[in-house]
Design an enzyme around this catalytic site. Structure first.
Site, short mmCIF file in Angstrom:
data_model
loop_
_atom_site.label_atom_id
_atom_site.label_comp_id
_atom_site.label_asym_id
_atom_site.label_seq_id
_atom_site.Cartn_x
_atom_site.Cartn_y
_atom_site.Cartn_z
N ASN A 105 0.74 -1.32 0.07
CA ASN A 105 0.05 -0.08 -0.10
C ASN A 105 0.89 1.18 0.15
O ASN A 105 0.37 2.17 -0.46
CB ASN A 105 -0.94 -0.10 1.17
CG ASN A 105 -0.24 0.09 2.52
OD1 ASN A 105 0.68 -0.35 2.73
ND2 ASN A 105 -1.23 0.51 3.49
N GLY A 127 1.89 -5.72 7.98
CA GLY A 127 1.11 -6.37 7.17
C GLY A 127 -0.09 -7.04 8.23
O GLY A 127 -0.25 -5.93 9.36
N SER A 128 -0.81 -7.78 7.99
CA SER A 128 -2.00 -8.09 8.70
C SER A 128 -1.63 -8.57 10.29
O SER A 128 -0.57 -9.18 10.29
CB SER A 128 -2.68 -9.07 8.04
OG SER A 128 -2.18 -10.57 8.15
N GLY A 166 1.23 -11.33 11.04
CA GLY A 166 2.24 -10.81 12.07
C GLY A 166 2.29 -11.65 13.32
O GLY A 166 3.29 -11.68 13.93
N GLU A 174 4.25 -3.96 12.65
CA GLU A 174 3.11 -3.08 12.39
C GLU A 174 2.00 -3.91 11.71
O GLU A 174 2.09 -3.93 10.60
CB GLU A 174 3.77 -1.94 11.51
CG GLU A 174 4.84 -0.98 12.24
CD GLU A 174 4.23 -0.42 13.31
OE1 GLU A 174 3.06 -0.23 13.41
OE2 GLU A 174 4.91 -0.05 14.30
N CYS A 224 -3.55 1.22 6.73
CA CYS A 224 -3.29 0.64 8.15
C CYS A 224 -4.01 1.51 9.05
O CYS A 224 -4.57 1.52 10.02
CB CYS A 224 -2.41 -0.19 8.84
SG CYS A 224 -0.93 0.84 8.74
N GLU A 274 7.78 2.69 14.65
CA GLU A 274 8.67 3.10 13.44
C GLU A 274 8.85 4.55 13.38
O GLU A 274 7.96 5.19 13.99
CB GLU A 274 7.84 2.67 12.33
CG GLU A 274 8.02 1.02 12.06
CD GLU A 274 7.88 0.24 10.87
OE1 GLU A 274 8.75 0.17 10.49
OE2 GLU A 274 6.56 0.08 10.11
C1 UN1 Z 1 0.14 2.32 6.37
O1 UN1 Z 1 -1.08 2.37 5.92
O2 UN1 Z 1 0.61 1.14 6.52
O3 UN1 Z 1 -0.18 7.91 8.16
C2 UN1 Z 1 1.05 3.58 6.79
C3 UN1 Z 1 -0.60 7.50 6.96
C4 UN1 Z 1 0.50 7.22 6.28
C5 UN1 Z 1 1.40 5.69 6.43
C6 UN1 Z 1 0.34 5.05 6.57
N1 UN1 Z 1 1.75 8.27 6.44
O4 UN1 Z 1 -1.73 7.18 6.52
#
Ligand code: UN1
Length: 498
Positions: free
Chosen positions: A154, A230-231, A235, A252, A286, A466
């Protein structure tokens, strides 16, 4: 349209096919007839070669002064800027996000390069007094070793940069295993690391599936650290494998992020936030807003405005500058989102808009799903609890601020969160009481900046963050150093007591 690329693995400074010679295909999610790239279907033997290269390179890379390592990362940032448009077009074509968002993806990589370039001249430790005379105490950051970076599709540029840049500045060597949906983006990115002058073996790329390459990496005894995005389901497996083999691991994972809109909020602002948070990147972040928690006094008015605006969103190919919502990444994801709509119907939710895949006209050859809003959703429904990873927003009505926060927290995840209110006391209560790694006041759930910690609580992660200086805690281990210059044995806790 760009001619199909032939991608290879990058191991020990050379571009090579999988040892088996097998390949896979990457296709445009907006039109699957279009081949974007072929890439190696790697296996355990390719992982072995990459680990050997990274282990060898680690012996010398860890001794390169951190400011010199960081200057190479700065150079990657310059190259990303120089190639921004070409890479953005490729992201839009291969991953499907609208071109403006694709540029943002690369900008996040550039920001990350600039931040980490500076970190090479910090990497601060501590100095502190010893309890004994003529003795000195300090801490230094040490690299961990060889890091496997397993990244999603993504953010095909930003997330590999989040992981690789701090890892390299800290003196580790890395093996990137990008998602099999975005191999061409990974190839162009690694070419820039190569061009920036990183020595052979310091960064390696092994393409292929999670089942083969990902599995081989997490089981490999030559890997010291795994950083995975990932999911939550995958994870948990990654975490378990790393636990068994004593690897450092940073996870994450998923989110079920909510935006609260209180009756005292600026509704126009909250509307813009909800649209961007829920349907930006087609809901495939995410950090996506997948629950909208509305105070009952404004629910009808807000919902009406939301529907009016959602209806106008333009679906299309990421490469079309007029597109606001791109396709889903692949057919599995389209099936998954469609399946959640079946669940929604079975659970008694009401589809206010969307609810189906979009196969009209030019869109018929892509994985398009209509932006969808579900009403009559209660917090215990599956559609309110599970990560869908698509353009599906559920509405939940609440009677009070306390109920809003309780509903927001009632999820196994804890990544991002948002509250729209003009009441200062409520804003501070939200900052204190929300169980999430990220809280926005009067802003949507998406849009984290690279110099701040990124990550979440509960099933979203395993306690790491991160980005920003928090990433250094993932990619280094503390060493505590004592220097006794007294010339005699000094026993701590004993000789300084009567
Ligand atoms: C993600 O979807 O794993 O804060 C990262 C945000 C982006 C990063 C998303 N800067 O939506």
């Amino acid at each position: 349209m760009i001619a199909p690329l032939t991608c290879q693995n990058y191991i020990n400074g050379g571009w090579i096919p999988a040892q088996s010679g097998a390949t896979l295909e990457s296709r445009n999610p907006a039109d699957w007839r279009e081949l974007v790239a072929t890439f190696p279907k790697s296996g355990a033997a390719d992982v072995d070669a990459a680990v050997a290269a990274a282990r060898k390179a680690y012996r010398t890379w860890r001794l390169v002064p951190a400011p010199a390592r960081a200057e190479m990362i700065y150079r990657v940032g310059e190259l990303l800027l120089q190639h921004k448009e070409k890479l953005a077009q490729l992201i839009a074509q291969e991953m499907g996000k609208p071109i403006t968002e694709a540029r943002g993806d690369i900008q996040e990589g550039i920001d990350c390069a600039l931040y980490n370039a500076g970190e090479g001249r910090r990497l601060f430790g501590q100095t502190t007094p010893s309890e004994m005379p003529n003795k000195f105490a300090m801490t230094v950051r040490m690299p961990v070793g060889v890091c496997a970076l397993i990244t999603p599709w993504n953010f095909p540029v930003a997330i590999p940069c989040w992981k690789a840049m701090p890892a390299l500045v800290c003196g580790n060597t890395v093996i990137l295993k990008p998602a099999k949906d975005t191999p061409a983006c990974a190839t162009l990115l690694i070419q820039l690391f190569q061009e920036a002058g990183l020595p052979a073996g310091v960064i390696n790329l092994v393409q292929g599936s999670g089942e083969e390459v990902g599995r081989a990496l997490i089981e490999h005894p030559g890997i010291d650290l795994v950083s995975f995005t990932g999911s939550s389901r995958t994870g948990a497996e990654v975490g378990a494998a790393c636990g068994r083999t004593h690897k450092r691991v940073c996870l994450e994972l998923g989110g079920k992020n909510a935006q609260v809109v209180m009756e005292d909020a600026d509704l126009e602002l909250a509307l813009e936030g909800a649209l961007w948070g829920a349907f930006g990147t087609t809901g495939q972040r995410c950090t996506t807003t997948s629950r909208l928690i509305l105070h009952r006094d404004i629910k009808d008015e807000f919902t009406a405005k939301l529907l009016e605006r959602t209806q106008k969103l333009r679906l299309g190919s990421g490469t079309d500058p007029l597109t606001e919502v791109g396709p889903l990444i692949n057919s599995a994801q389209l099936q998954r989102v469609s399946h959640y709509l079946e669940i929604a119907h079975a659970e008694g939710a009401k589809v206010l808009i969307g609810g189906e895949k979009n196969s009209k006209g030019e869109l018929q050859h892509g994985y398009f799903f209509q932006p969808t809003i579900l009403d009559k959703v209660s917090p215990d429904m599956q559609v309110a609890r599970e990560e869908i990873f698509g353009p599906v927003l559920v509405l939940i009505e609440v009677k009070s601020f306390e109920e809003a926060i309780a509903v927001l927290n009632d999820t196994p995840y804890g990544l991002s969160s948002s509250v729209y209110t003009c009441n200062l006391n409520r804003a501070f209560q939200a900052m204190r009481d929300i169980e999430a790694g990220i809280t926005y006041i009067n802003g949507p759930t998406i849009g984290a900046e690279v110099h701040l910690p990124f990550g979440g609580v509960k099933q979203t992660g395993n306690g790491h963050r991160e980005a920003g200086s928090a990433a250094l805690d993932v990619f280094t281990e503390w060493k505590t150093v004592y220097v006794d210059f007294s010339g005699s044995l000094q026993r701590a806790q004993i000789d300084n007591r009567a």
